[in-house]
Write a protein that holds these residues in place. Structure first.
Motif, PDB file in Angstrom:
ATOM      1  N   HIS A  39      40.963  34.328  39.618  1.00 23.32           N
ATOM      2  CA  HIS A  39      40.656  35.083  38.377  1.00 23.32           C
ATOM      3  C   HIS A  39      40.294  34.089  37.283  1.00 23.32           C
ATOM      4  CE1 HIS A  39      41.739  38.485  35.396  1.00 23.32           C
ATOM      5  NE2 HIS A  39      41.177  37.512  34.692  1.00 23.32           N
ATOM      6  N   HIS A  41      37.446  33.319  33.770  1.00 25.71           N
ATOM      7  CA  HIS A  41      36.327  33.683  32.885  1.00 25.71           C
ATOM      8  C   HIS A  41      35.495  32.420  32.658  1.00 25.71           C
ATOM      9  CE1 HIS A  41      38.189  37.571  31.822  1.00 25.71           C
ATOM     10  NE2 HIS A  41      39.307  36.906  32.041  1.00 25.71           N
ATOM     11  N   MET A  65      35.109  36.611  36.538  1.00 27.44           N
ATOM     12  CA  MET A  65      35.204  37.890  35.828  1.00 27.44           C
ATOM     13  C   MET A  65      33.846  38.304  35.268  1.00 27.44           C
ATOM     14  SD  MET A  65      38.102  39.233  36.130  1.00 27.44           S
ATOM     15  CE  MET A  65      38.480  38.559  37.744  1.00 27.44           C
ATOM     16  N   HIS A 200      46.933  38.982  36.680  1.00 25.95           N
ATOM     17  CA  HIS A 200      47.728  38.304  35.641  1.00 25.95           C
ATOM     18  C   HIS A 200      48.983  39.091  35.254  1.00 25.95           C
ATOM     19  CE1 HIS A 200      45.181  41.013  33.369  1.00 25.95           C
ATOM     20  NE2 HIS A 200      44.158  40.209  33.319  1.00 25.95           N
ATOM     21  N   ASP A 273      43.255  33.062  34.976  1.00 19.90           N
ATOM     22  CA  ASP A 273      42.820  33.818  33.799  1.00 19.90           C
ATOM     23  C   ASP A 273      42.419  32.875  32.669  1.00 19.90           C
ATOM     24  OD1 ASP A 273      42.064  35.997  32.303  1.00 19.90           O
ATOM     25  OD2 ASP A 273      44.078  36.449  31.589  1.00 19.90           O
TER      26      ASP A 273
HETATM   27 ZN    ZN Z   1      41.066  37.746  32.623  1.00 17.12          ZN
END
Ligand code: ZN
Ligand code: NCD
Length: 379
Positions: A39, A41, A65, A200, A273
């Motif tokens: 995960h 970004h 993502m 998350h 994340d």
């Molecule tokens: Zn995220």
């Protein structure tokens, strides 16, 4: 206000068994099967250029993502984004971006099925509308998506969920637990074959729910939710660098996450994340949610496992549980962590979406970390 370093070595927090070699001279290096980030970004444009190498130098694959503006809702958009990511990563790192589709109220199941068949979509991402950054086009009512969920169930494409209700009546610290009760549990009952990752996770309730559900439900755990509790946001003043969504909870929840991550249970795996925002966007009257942890993510996880006396379980959490859940092969190469104290830079230079010079504040900014990832491109 200057950001004081967060303590580098978390206190030992439960009664976990010590390392097998406790008492012996600590190892100078640790080699691990190369991990994946399930995960992340990576953003787009100049910010993508600045952050993608940090992920690629450690992780072999990453679930990327789709919450760009506009979001990635088509196979064509995912293919184009994948090319931009590949172009932003230095040659020789052997990094594979795994693309995700952003679910909307109107997305066509056929697009998801085609994306999977063409080897583009590795998963779909469900953001409840307005739950977090760039989620305005997310799903307003799960009941509207039953045709999508039936398709995912049939084709085995994982559904990744940002598990928070958006109801402003619900206390922000309760939104994950309420989502599980109101939405996730009924969804899994309606679609028992759906492969779901609760992303998350931040609460003891989430860890318990995942543990007690079937093998088709797993969860990712971030480094920051293993290190900080909600006090970090308010220590001596308001500290936006520790604000992310789902927001960090009480200490008892952090302890439950540490126990889950270091337990060896294959339902829990690594997902950073990492969510960079230019410093001005975080230090603002209405600051953005997101913590940029990619540059020192594996070191950060290693500290937690070490503090628990469970370094021996880091490899399974970082490099085995994720691919097994996704049905992908384990990576054949390895990374090395060197036991060498180094200071995390307080700022990292980048350009924002408009190409204007800015800075990013990495997680652990200014702290001295005991481990350093060896340069993967060193001869
Ligand atoms: Zn995220
Ligand atoms: C993420 C972002 O900035 O894109 N922010 C965050 O706090 N984690 C969105 C998300 O994953 O919720």
């Amino acid at each position: 206000m200057a950001v004081a370093p967060f303590p580098a070595e978390p206190a030992r927090t439960n009664g976990a068994l010590p390392d097998a070699n406790a008492g012996a001279e600590p190892a100078r290096t640790i080699s691990l099967r190369r991990p994946d980030d399930w995960h992340v970004h990576l953003r787009d444009g100049p910010l993508l250029q600045a952050v993608a190498p940090a992920t690629a130098r450690c992780f072999a694959r990453a679930i990327v993502m789709p919450n760009l503006s506009p979001p990635i809702t088509t196979v064509a958009a995912a293919v184009a984004y994948r090319e931009r990511i590949r172009a932003a990563v230095p040659d020789g790192l052997g990094f594979t971006p795994l693309m995700t589709a952003y679910l909307t109220d109107t997305i066509a199941p056929a697009e998801l099925e085609r994306g999977q068949a063409e080897g583009v979509f590795s998963a779909c991402k469900l953001y409840p509308a307005n739950a977090t950054t760039n989620s305005a086009a997310g799903v307003s009512d799960l009941a509207r998506l039953s045709a999508v969920f039936e398709t995912l169930e049939r084709i085995g494409l994982p559904l990744l969920i940002h598990g928070e209700v958006t109801d402003s009546e619900i206390d922000i610290f309760d939104r994950e637990a309420v989502f599980i009760e109101r939405h996730l549990e009924p969804l899994l009952r309606r679609h028992p074959g759906l492969k779901v990752v609760l992303e998350h996770i931040t609460t003891a309730e989430a860890a318990d729910f995942v543990r007690s559900a079937g093998a088709n439900l797993a969860a990712t755990i971030t480094p920051h939710h293993l290190h900080i509790n909600r006090n970090a946001m308010f220590r001596g003043g308001l500290r936006p660098d520790f604000y992310c969504l789902p927001v960090a909870k009480r200490e008892r929840h952090r302890l439950a996450l540490v126990a889950a991550a270091t337990s060896g249970n294959p339902k829990f795996f690594l997902g950073t994340d990492s969510a960079p925002h230019p410093r001005q966007a975080k230090e603002a009257a209405c600051g953005c949610a997101g913590i940029y942890n990619a540059p020192f993510a594996i070191e950060s996880y290693a500290m937690v496992f070490k503090a628990e006396g469970q370094l021996g379980r880091l490899e399974a959490f970082a490099s085995e549980h994720g691919p097994r859940f996704y049905g992908l092969p384990l990576n054949g190469d390895s990374i090395t962590l060197v036991r060498e104290a180094h200071t995390v830079p307080p700022r990292i230079h980048a350009n924002d979406a408009a190409g204007v010079a800015t800075t990013l504040v990495p997680f652990h900014a200014g702290a001295v970390l005991p481990w350093r990832l060896a340069d993967p491109l060193a001869p």
